[in-house]
Design a protein around this motif. Structure first.
Motif, PDB file in Angstrom:
ATOM      1  N   VAL A  63       0.860  -1.178   0.000  1.00 55.24           N
ATOM      2  CA  VAL A  63       0.000   0.000   0.000  1.00 55.24           C
ATOM      3  C   VAL A  63       0.898   1.229   0.000  1.00 55.24           C
ATOM      4  N   GLY A  64       0.643   2.135  -0.952  1.00 54.20           N
ATOM      5  CA  GLY A  64       1.384   3.389  -1.020  1.00 54.20           C
ATOM      6  C   GLY A  64       0.476   4.536  -0.627  1.00 54.20           C
ATOM      7  N   ARG A  65       1.074   5.660  -0.346  1.00 55.48           N
ATOM      8  CA  ARG A  65       0.299   6.824   0.073  1.00 55.48           C
ATOM      9  C   ARG A  65       0.779   8.026  -0.719  1.00 55.48           C
ATOM     10  N   THR A  71      -4.004  10.062   0.368  1.00 54.18           N
ATOM     11  CA  THR A  71      -4.832   8.935  -0.065  1.00 54.18           C
ATOM     12  C   THR A  71      -3.963   7.711  -0.307  1.00 54.18           C
ATOM     13  N   GLU A  72      -4.513   6.552   0.061  1.00 52.15           N
ATOM     14  CA  GLU A  72      -3.791   5.297  -0.108  1.00 52.15           C
ATOM     15  C   GLU A  72      -4.167   4.658  -1.435  1.00 52.15           C
ATOM     16  N   HIS A  73      -3.218   3.923  -2.009  1.00 58.51           N
ATOM     17  CA  HIS A  73      -3.488   3.161  -3.221  1.00 58.51           C
ATOM     18  C   HIS A  73      -2.593   1.927  -3.236  1.00 58.51           C
ATOM     19  N   LYS A  74      -3.016   0.917  -3.988  1.00 58.67           N
ATOM     20  CA  LYS A  74      -2.292  -0.345  -4.058  1.00 58.67           C
ATOM     21  C   LYS A  74      -1.180  -0.226  -5.104  1.00 58.67           C
TER      22      LYS A  74
END
Length: 106
Positions: A63-65, A71-74
């Motif tokens: 998971v990155g931010r 906001t988080e994203h894969k």
């Protein structure tokens, strides 16, 4: 400001040091980079004595931010190339040897 040492500049420098014409040194450099790429595509390690090694490593899904919005994203799993400098190269790059050449991290 640091300058980028490009493939063309590498070929020119090799030509000056060896006395071989620029066309031949450019072909040799291109062949070397192609060979290194082929070896890495087979997930093998490239060891260049007194310089370092290139190795393919797998990165897991994570998971990155977004640092700006939070906001988080894969981030999907992937392979990446990692360079590990040799002891000789690390010694050459010590702060006493290159006091004004390398920009300081903030």
């Amino acid at each position: 400001m640091n300058e980028t040492f490009t493939r063309a500049r590498l070929s020119e420098a090799a030509s000056r040091r060896t006395g071989i014409n620029k066309t031949d040194t450019a072909a040799i450099c291109d062949a070397m980079f192609d060979l290194i790429g082929d070896v890495l595509m087979r997930a093998e390690t490239v060891k260049l004595t007194a310089f370092g090694s290139l190795q393919v490593r797998s990165r897991a899904e994570r998971v990155g931010r977004n640092p700006r919005t939070g906001t988080e994203h894969k981030i999907s799993p992937r392979h990446t190339v990692v360079f590990t400098p040799s002891a000789q190269l690390r010694d050459l790059l010590n702060p006493e040897a290159l006091p004004d050449k390398i920009s300081k991290s903030a």
